[in-house]
Motif scaffolding. Structure first.
Motif, PDB file in Angstrom:
ATOM      1  N   ILE A 166       0.857  -1.176   0.000  1.00  0.00           N
ATOM      2  CA  ILE A 166       0.000   0.000   0.000  1.00  0.00           C
ATOM      3  C   ILE A 166       0.897   1.231   0.000  1.00  0.00           C
ATOM      4  CG2 ILE A 166      -0.285   0.083   2.527  1.00  0.00           C
ATOM      5  CD1 ILE A 166      -3.183   1.068   1.966  1.00  0.00           C
ATOM      6  N   GLU A 167       0.596   2.176  -0.881  1.00  0.00           N
ATOM      7  CA  GLU A 167       1.400   3.385  -1.039  1.00  0.00           C
ATOM      8  C   GLU A 167       0.611   4.583  -0.525  1.00  0.00           C
ATOM      9  OE1 GLU A 167       2.525   3.736  -5.132  1.00  0.00           O
ATOM     10  OE2 GLU A 167       3.546   1.780  -5.174  1.00  0.00           O
ATOM     11  N   PHE A 168       1.287   5.414   0.258  1.00  0.00           N
ATOM     12  CA  PHE A 168       0.707   6.663   0.744  1.00  0.00           C
ATOM     13  C   PHE A 168       1.424   7.809   0.029  1.00  0.00           C
ATOM     14  CE2 PHE A 168      -0.372   4.693   5.160  1.00  0.00           C
ATOM     15  CZ  PHE A 168      -1.431   4.020   4.593  1.00  0.00           C
ATOM     16  N   TRP A 169       0.666   8.607  -0.729  1.00  0.00           N
ATOM     17  CA  TRP A 169       1.239   9.655  -1.563  1.00  0.00           C
ATOM     18  C   TRP A 169       1.005  11.034  -0.958  1.00  0.00           C
ATOM     19  CZ3 TRP A 169       3.376   9.619  -6.706  1.00  0.00           C
ATOM     20  CH2 TRP A 169       3.681   8.330  -7.172  1.00  0.00           C
ATOM     21  N   GLU A 170       1.955  11.936  -1.238  1.00  0.00           N
ATOM     22  CA  GLU A 170       1.776  13.328  -0.853  1.00  0.00           C
ATOM     23  C   GLU A 170       0.602  13.928  -1.624  1.00  0.00           C
ATOM     24  OE1 GLU A 170       5.569  14.979  -1.839  1.00  0.00           O
ATOM     25  OE2 GLU A 170       6.377  14.612   0.172  1.00  0.00           O
ATOM     26  N   LYS A 171      -0.026  14.929  -1.031  1.00  0.00           N
ATOM     27  CA  LYS A 171      -1.202  15.540  -1.665  1.00  0.00           C
ATOM     28  C   LYS A 171      -0.863  16.140  -3.027  1.00  0.00           C
ATOM     29  CE  LYS A 171      -5.154  18.541  -0.745  1.00  0.00           C
ATOM     30  NZ  LYS A 171      -5.785  19.509   0.175  1.00  0.00           N
ATOM     31  N   SER A 172       0.372  16.567  -3.213  1.00  0.00           N
ATOM     32  CA  SER A 172       0.806  17.127  -4.497  1.00  0.00           C
ATOM     33  C   SER A 172       0.916  16.057  -5.583  1.00  0.00           C
ATOM     34  CB  SER A 172       2.167  17.804  -4.331  1.00  0.00           C
ATOM     35  OG  SER A 172       3.160  16.831  -3.993  1.00  0.00           O
ATOM     36  N   MET A 173       0.869  14.778  -5.209  1.00  0.00           N
ATOM     37  CA  MET A 173       1.061  13.645  -6.111  1.00  0.00           C
ATOM     38  C   MET A 173       2.418  13.680  -6.811  1.00  0.00           C
ATOM     39  SD  MET A 173      -1.111  11.214  -6.029  1.00  0.00           S
ATOM     40  CE  MET A 173      -0.605  10.356  -7.507  1.00  0.00           C
ATOM     41  N   GLN A 174       3.393  14.269  -6.132  1.00  0.00           N
ATOM     42  CA  GLN A 174       4.745  14.288  -6.687  1.00  0.00           C
ATOM     43  C   GLN A 174       5.558  13.068  -6.287  1.00  0.00           C
ATOM     44  OE1 GLN A 174       5.882  16.580  -9.063  1.00  0.00           O
ATOM     45  NE2 GLN A 174       3.658  16.854  -8.962  1.00  0.00           N
ATOM     46  N   ARG A 175       5.222  12.459  -5.135  1.00  0.00           N
ATOM     47  CA  ARG A 175       5.983  11.275  -4.734  1.00  0.00           C
ATOM     48  C   ARG A 175       5.196  10.451  -3.724  1.00  0.00           C
ATOM     49  NH1 ARG A 175       9.266  11.188   0.038  1.00  0.00           N
ATOM     50  NH2 ARG A 175       8.747  12.920   1.434  1.00  0.00           N
ATOM     51  N   CYS A 176       5.543   9.175  -3.686  1.00  0.00           N
ATOM     52  CA  CYS A 176       5.038   8.269  -2.661  1.00  0.00           C
ATOM     53  C   CYS A 176       5.887   8.482  -1.418  1.00  0.00           C
ATOM     54  CB  CYS A 176       5.129   6.829  -3.151  1.00  0.00           C
ATOM     55  SG  CYS A 176       4.774   5.594  -1.885  1.00  0.00           S
ATOM     56  N   ALA A 177       5.252   8.848  -0.304  1.00  0.00           N
ATOM     57  CA  ALA A 177       5.987   9.209   0.907  1.00  0.00           C
ATOM     58  C   ALA A 177       6.153   8.039   1.874  1.00  0.00           C
ATOM     59  CB  ALA A 177       5.289  10.362   1.620  1.00  0.00           C
ATOM     60  N   ALA A 178       5.318   6.995   1.754  1.00  0.00           N
ATOM     61  CA  ALA A 178       5.419   5.828   2.637  1.00  0.00           C
ATOM     62  C   ALA A 178       4.765   4.648   1.936  1.00  0.00           C
ATOM     63  CB  ALA A 178       4.740   6.089   3.984  1.00  0.00           C
TER      64      ALA A 178
END
Length: 286
Positions: free
Chosen positions: A168-180
């Motif tokens: 499961i990927e958690f992405w930053e709101k900007s959708m620039q990168r997967c943060a966790a």
């Protein structure tokens, strides 16, 4: 039900998690990119193995198929169809004691569970399955003033291998990168706040062998809010930075179709199971 009542004290190890609840609550609030926590060994190991072993196989009419451009998975939300040990665990994780524990962990007062398991329950995805990055529907489809606030997902995959994907990927709101990201390993749980920041999914098609599935239990928790309906929204899917313009267009078009379906579902009161049966019938007629 008598058996579930007898063993309910063992189904979730409150004694273990309560000992560090204040610490975990702080961690939950500060984890990025949105409030969440990853808890290995969530249940007693014997219980986790038992419910993994009795997890129903795919290929029966008990499963609802969610298959469109933004996802490919199976779901089963009807408690009466669950095998007995899974049903007992589901009842525990919907119990007032667990919901009170969850409120303390998340810092969200007034949480309630959903006995109907709308959109949740048992999920599985086989080879090629995926779920594009998204934020969740904000309001219960049939309880008009229930705002969705927290997800609890318990994974049931022994011997899962990283090369199969499925984290499961958690992405930053900007959708620039997967943060966790967290692998869907047996007896690992992720708990997270679900709101407009909570971009998550497993967007790359699974590479597990034929006959292997990514299995999980999913529980959603709500608060009752008198004026919440005005800000409701359906599941909202997002393209990733490397997606082509064609893929971005397909994701956008499909999420608009999902929004129309969700609004019709809430207005007319039909279920995903009903829609799945209709689609299955039409596909067999072709």
């Amino acid at each position: 039900m008598a058996q579930a009542t007898t063993i309910s004290g063992r189904l979730f190890p409150y004694w273990k998690w309560n000992a560090r609840l204040a610490e975990f609550s702080t961690q939950y609030a500060t984890n990025q990119p949105f409030p969440h926590i990853h808890l290995p060994e969530f249940l007693d190991s014997g219980i986790a193995q038992a419910i993994s072993d009795e997890f129903p196989v795919a290929g029966t009419d008990a499963w609802t198929q969610y298959k469109h451009h933004n996802e490919n998975k199976l779901g089963m939300a009807k408690r009466e169809l669950f095998p007995p040990q899974i049903r007992a665990v589901a009842d525990e994780l919907n119990s007032p004691e667990f919901v009170a524990w969850l409120s303390t962990l998340t810092g969200i007062p007034g949480l309630i569970s959903d006995p109907s398991l709308e959109g949740g329950g048992l999920h599985q995805s086989g080879q090629g399955g995926f779920l594009n990055v998204h934020t969740d529907f904000s309001m219960h489809h049939y309880q008009k003033n229930w705002r969705r606030r927290v997800n609890v997902i318990v994974y049931l995959n022994p011997a899962w291998q990283d090369q199969w994907g499925g984290a499961i990927e958690f992405w930053e709101k900007s959708m620039q990168r997967c943060a966790a990201k967290y692998s869907p390993l047996l007896n690992h749980a992720v708990i997270f706040t679900t709101d407009e920041r909570s971009l998550h999914g497993f967007p790359d098609p699974l590479r597990c062998p034929e006959g292997v599935a990514r299995k999980s239990l999913a529980f959603y928790y709500y608060t009752v809010e008198e004026h919440a309906k005005a800000s409701s929204h359906s599941t909202d899917y997002f393209a990733r930075p490397g997606d082509t313009w064609k893929e971005k267009l397909l994701i956008w078009t499909d999420k608009k179709a999902v929004d129309l379906y969700s609004r019709a579902k809430a207005r007319l009161g039909f279920s995903d199971e009903f829609a799945s049966r209709i689609l299955g019938f039409l596909s067999r007629k072709k």
